[in-house]
Design an enzyme around this catalytic site. Structure first.
Site, PDB file in Angstrom:
ATOM      1  N   GLU A  43      -4.092  -4.396   9.673  1.00  0.00           N
ATOM      2  CA  GLU A  43      -4.918  -5.591   9.831  1.00  0.00           C
ATOM      3  C   GLU A  43      -4.115  -6.635  10.604  1.00  0.00           C
ATOM      4  OE1 GLU A  43      -7.596  -8.651   7.132  1.00  0.00           O
ATOM      5  OE2 GLU A  43      -6.074  -7.432   6.141  1.00  0.00           O
TER       6      GLU A  43
ATOM      7  N   GLN B  99       9.098  -2.516   0.205  1.00  0.00           N
ATOM      8  CA  GLN B  99       8.738  -1.586   1.268  1.00  0.00           C
ATOM      9  C   GLN B  99       7.409  -0.896   1.002  1.00  0.00           C
ATOM     10  OE1 GLN B  99      10.922   2.474   0.531  1.00  0.00           O
ATOM     11  NE2 GLN B  99      12.322   0.795   0.081  1.00  0.00           N
TER      12      GLN B  99
ATOM     13  N   HIS C 221      -4.587  -0.279   4.179  1.00  0.00           N
ATOM     14  CA  HIS C 221      -3.919  -0.798   5.360  1.00  0.00           C
ATOM     15  C   HIS C 221      -2.769  -1.717   4.972  1.00  0.00           C
ATOM     16  CE1 HIS C 221      -6.804  -4.004   4.309  1.00  0.00           C
ATOM     17  NE2 HIS C 221      -5.879  -4.827   4.764  1.00  0.00           N
TER      18      HIS C 221
ATOM     19  N   GLU D  56       8.882   1.589   5.676  1.00  0.00           N
ATOM     20  CA  GLU D  56       9.748   2.763   5.677  1.00  0.00           C
ATOM     21  C   GLU D  56       8.982   3.889   6.362  1.00  0.00           C
ATOM     22  OE1 GLU D  56      11.384   6.116   2.541  1.00  0.00           O
ATOM     23  OE2 GLU D  56      10.775   4.164   1.768  1.00  0.00           O
TER      24      GLU D  56
END
Length: 187
Positions: free
Chosen positions: A172, A32, A126, A98
């Site tokens: 992205e 995550q 990102h 998350e």
């Protein structure tokens, strides 16, 4: 057999363990990335409707006044119905997002938002989402009113885009052909 002198070899990357992963880490995987969000209604809409993710699990912590929303590209119909088993199922999935909501930020006029890592001081950059066709995805994002940081034909890296989520985090956007073309010289 692969050359021991390729770019990814330990001899070309100081600090990289040359013997492969430690045996004790064989079961580790990236599960995550957490983003703090101002308003779950807005963020859940973005990640589900705009990016096509599903809500895999929601966890509420009333004593600490926050909620966690785990989003990903999995079919929630395959999740167990038992809440604890569903939590374990969610934490077995690769590369989820998350979304952490600290209660009250959505209605607090003094709340200024979270740092996205792309303004000074820079840090986090990102996440990346693979799509079937970058240009078609970006046409859709434009119709949906998504804010762009970079459109596919802007700048030197043609064929990839960057959009912002409702909290300003950068995402992205690329397809596999475009990412191959953009990175050819660097590969």
């Amino acid at each position: 057999m692969a050359s021991e002198n390729h770019k990814e070899s330990a001899s070309n990357n100081p600090g990289l363990l040359g013997t492969g992963p430690d045996e004790e880490t064989k079961g580790y995987f990236m599960q995550q990335t957490m983003f703090r969000i101002k308003d779950p209604k807005v963020s859940l809409d973005f990640y589900s409707r705009v990016l096509g993710m599903a809500l895999l699990k929601r966890l509420d912590f009333p004593e600490m006044k926050f909620s966690l929303y785990f989003m990903g590209y999995e079919d929630p119909a395959s999740a167990p119905s038992n809440p604890v088993e569903r939590t374990v199922w969610t934490f077995r999935k690769l590369a989820t997002i998350e979304l952490t909501h600290n209660w009250g930020t959505e209605s607090d006029p003094e709340f200024k938002g979270y740092h996205n890592g792309n303004s000074e001081p820079r840090g986090f950059g990102h996440i990346g989402i693979t799509v079937d066709d970058t240009y078609k995805a970006c046409e859709r994002f434009e119709r949906l009113g998504v804010e762009f940081v970079k459109k596919p034909d802007d700048g030197k890296m043609k064929g990839i885009a960057f959009i912002k989520d409702p909290d300003g985090y950068w995402i992205e956007i690329f397809d596999l052909e475009a990412i191959g073309n953009v990175t050819t010289a660097a590969s």
